[in-house]
Design a protein around this motif. Sequence first.
Motif, mmCIF file in Angstrom:
data_model
loop_
_atom_site.group_PDB
_atom_site.id
_atom_site.type_symbol
_atom_site.label_atom_id
_atom_site.label_comp_id
_atom_site.label_asym_id
_atom_site.label_seq_id
_atom_site.Cartn_x
_atom_site.Cartn_y
_atom_site.Cartn_z
ATOM 1 N N PHE B 15 5.962 1.610 -0.534
ATOM 2 C CA PHE B 15 5.991 2.990 -0.041
ATOM 3 C C PHE B 15 6.411 4.029 -1.069
ATOM 4 O O PHE B 15 6.244 5.222 -0.831
ATOM 5 N N GLY B 16 7.006 3.589 -2.196
ATOM 6 C CA GLY B 16 7.547 4.574 -3.119
ATOM 7 C C GLY B 16 8.733 5.296 -2.509
ATOM 8 O O GLY B 16 9.153 5.002 -1.387
ATOM 9 N N GLU B 17 9.257 6.250 -3.277
ATOM 10 C CA GLU B 17 10.506 6.899 -2.867
ATOM 11 C C GLU B 17 10.301 8.375 -2.542
ATOM 12 O O GLU B 17 11.255 9.088 -2.268
ATOM 13 N N ARG B 18 9.060 8.872 -2.580
ATOM 14 C CA ARG B 18 8.845 10.323 -2.524
ATOM 15 C C ARG B 18 8.691 10.898 -1.142
ATOM 16 O O ARG B 18 8.983 12.064 -0.912
ATOM 17 N N ASP B 19 8.114 10.129 -0.207
ATOM 18 C CA ASP B 19 7.564 10.717 1.012
ATOM 19 C C ASP B 19 8.428 10.505 2.245
ATOM 20 O O ASP B 19 8.032 10.884 3.346
ATOM 21 N N GLY B 20 9.587 9.887 2.071
ATOM 22 C CA GLY B 20 10.481 9.688 3.201
ATOM 23 C C GLY B 20 10.126 8.497 4.068
ATOM 24 O O GLY B 20 10.800 8.239 5.069
ATOM 25 N N PHE B 21 9.092 7.734 3.706
ATOM 26 C CA PHE B 21 8.681 6.592 4.540
ATOM 27 C C PHE B 21 9.817 5.573 4.681
ATOM 28 O O PHE B 21 10.074 5.047 5.765
ATOM 29 N N GLY B 23 13.104 6.008 4.248
ATOM 30 C CA GLY B 23 14.224 6.550 5.011
ATOM 31 C C GLY B 23 13.988 6.467 6.505
ATOM 32 O O GLY B 23 14.898 6.140 7.275
ATOM 33 N N VAL B 24 12.769 6.741 6.921
ATOM 34 C CA VAL B 24 12.436 6.707 8.340
ATOM 35 C C VAL B 24 12.552 5.279 8.895
ATOM 36 O O VAL B 24 13.047 5.080 10.002
ATOM 37 N N ASP C 40 19.011 7.496 2.156
ATOM 38 C CA ASP C 40 18.166 8.378 1.351
ATOM 39 C C ASP C 40 16.830 8.625 2.034
ATOM 40 O O ASP C 40 16.140 7.672 2.405
ATOM 41 N N LEU C 41 16.469 9.893 2.176
ATOM 42 C CA LEU C 41 15.112 10.199 2.646
ATOM 43 C C LEU C 41 14.153 10.270 1.469
ATOM 44 O O LEU C 41 13.128 9.612 1.443
ATOM 45 N N SER C 42 14.472 11.096 0.502
ATOM 46 C CA SER C 42 13.698 11.169 -0.729
ATOM 47 C C SER C 42 14.510 11.971 -1.721
ATOM 48 O O SER C 42 15.171 12.942 -1.355
ATOM 49 N N ARG C 184 2.416 9.065 -1.884
ATOM 50 C CA ARG C 184 2.560 8.080 -2.939
ATOM 51 C C ARG C 184 1.277 7.306 -3.208
ATOM 52 O O ARG C 184 1.039 6.856 -4.326
#
Lengths: 269, 269, 269
Positions: B15-21, B23-24, C40-42, C184
């Motif tokens: 998911f990577g760390e950019r889009d909030g996926f 965290g959700v 962490d969300l992003s 992403r």
Amino acid sequence: VGGGGAAVLTLLSEFGERDGFVGVVKGVLLRGCPEARIIDLSHEVAPQDVMEGALVLASAVRYFPPRTIHLAVVDPCVGSGRRPLLVETDDYVLIGPDNGLLSLAAKASPIRKVIHLDRPQYFLATPSQTFHARDVFAPVAAHWARGVPSTDLGTTIDDFTRLELPAIRRIEGSIEGRMIHVDRFGNLICNIQQEDLRDFRAEDLSVSIGGVQIRGLSPHYAAVGEGKPLALWNSWGLLEVAVRNSSAARVLRVRSGDRVQVRVQGRRG
Amino acid sequence: VGGGGAAVLTLLSEFGERDGFVGVVKGVLLRGCPEARIIDLSHEVAPQDVMEGALVLASAVRYFPPRTIHLAVVDPCVGSGRRPLLVETDDYVLIGPDNGLLSLAAKASPIRKVIHLDRPQYFLATPSQTFHARDVFAPVAAHWARGVPSTDLGTTIDDFTRLELPAIRRIEGSIEGRMIHVDRFGNLICNIQQEDLRDFRAEDLSVSIGGVQIRGLSPHYAAVGEGKPLALWNSWGLLEVAVRNSSAARVLRVRSGDRVQVRVQGRRG
Amino acid sequence: VGGGGAAVLTLLSEFGERDGFVGVVKGVLLRGCPEARIIDLSHEVAPQDVMEGALVLASAVRYFPPRTIHLAVVDPCVGSGRRPLLVETDDYVLIGPDNGLLSLAAKASPIRKVIHLDRPQYFLATPSQTFHARDVFAPVAAHWARGVPSTDLGTTIDDFTRLELPAIRRIEGSIEGRMIHVDRFGNLICNIQQEDLRDFRAEDLSVSIGGVQIRGLSPHYAAVGEGKPLALWNSWGLLEVAVRNSSAARVLRVRSGDRVQVRVQGRRG
């Protein structure tokens, strides 16, 4: 004595986030100390860049609860002779390789003990020679967090490897420094500290870098127009050059190691 | 039975760390199981690279506390027919899509049950067809963590999709393997395991890769000069080619899938 | 009243993972509220991209436990006049700069109070003008988490800065939107919501973007062949264009801000 079960542990490394290395270190920590609170400082320290790791660690330690354990591993000589180290200070504990990584952070609190971690009974069984964060440092940190005294974990020593920031040069009417870190925003951070210029007023200073001259220091990033360069005292207490809403590193074509000059233009404040 | 309220959960994804996926997913886990300890393994698995995810997961599972739940989602066929899966082993629980992602990790501990997660009452209401980590896998993991038995969560099945590392080839006097992973440092990791070469001494081996020949295996990265190539058994137990303080992938121009050859030069040890 | 000691806090920022900024914010949170659960969300929101941060935050808030505190800092005007804000809703609390970042998330739950955080006794001593996440927002969040009422933390206000998604345009037989986020995977997310097209059947729609026309909406990513484009309702409830097992942004050469058109081809459903 150790920090009790609810210890806070921070992690700093060059491991990146892709390969699971950091997660495995946390697994070992939780196995040894199930109540530990684990916080990431950074795992994107440039590979083998001990100075960068030392700077990031030193900028962070004062903001954590008392008795926090900071586990830091930028470790190009893992498996060779370099010693694994625990440095206990009045305020926190530092664990990592004896290559200077811990030394800037160790300056900020009186040192109680320096321990050479030479007791394999506190490591994982059959530790690898390539991943001491997992096999040596994390198990030792978990033992300390659970109350094993530092002096049980290894041999007390007197010396350890110390890094120093490159020295600033004072030349008649000016101070010359070097860029020591480029942050995520492309902001350029140099080795000139606020106290180095305490005799002067911000408006009397002029910063030369990458062919541009910046007159005066700004209080914050939004004090100049879009795309304009500025200099300020940053949140680490160091002189920083930024470009508003852009990357100073890219716009000014400056990188770590490049020179920066601060001239005093007015009279002393 | 489940792991109780203080379960440790790991997450691995593309998911990577950019889009909030990510965290959700954690929000859903905490809503279902407020005491869960959540650890990231990696979220930088290359998009759709099930093999890479399977390798990272398999390298990690042994280092976590007993009964840890490993939630892994590299899932190019989310929403199509592929089954959501829970694999319960003696030591840990694996949850994720039935596309092979869990299969390398499932080899390292005796399997107790394989469950097809086909009971929507354990999912979020009206799950999407594009984000099962959030809508299917996280809620199921939270239920398991809180003590819902595996057999309540779905239907017991016998088969599931298994990945295998590409096989090594033994050719007279040599072993041929393939690079299967390039790590953060540019180290090249191949499919040759320590046991594949157990009959030979490290100093008798010679590794050919990217036009260079490396004689003998090193105990650690600092055993050769700056910028020199070396081979060693890495922290995953696999043969790895590195370049000291640099990136072997870049210097040797090698990438995942490329061949590596190990020749035995001396006599058997 | 606050959330009690075991509050869940999320963090969203533009800080990246390299420089220790995020870790330091967590240190301040743990010092103020040792029991806080921090997620962490992003931290990879593009520097200064308030809209991107607002979108990611808004997509996430509904998935967290009640009374979660969401601390969000994309803050190009830190240190200037912009107000620090706390927005308390029925379901969660938002803390961050008054530049629109909180406003999309604030739409999803009835607002109880908007507070201008103007009481320095709740900040760190001598806050910097460049790092309010650490010096202002984190200490305030910790105070709220420990039970300090919102109205003690600052002055109640009525207005705050609101961002809006760019409006869609309805032109005879079609809807025109804009790409507002590239995720992403290179998936292209636009400002057209499922309710904007509720009168039409998925199979009657045709999406034009980057010179290609996509007929009908897919239920999931694996519904078309490898390398083919598709459109679907994504996990945020927005229209998304993807290319199977590839990056739509790269293949279609589309980026944030570009136009997308949806035409209705069949009759109304």
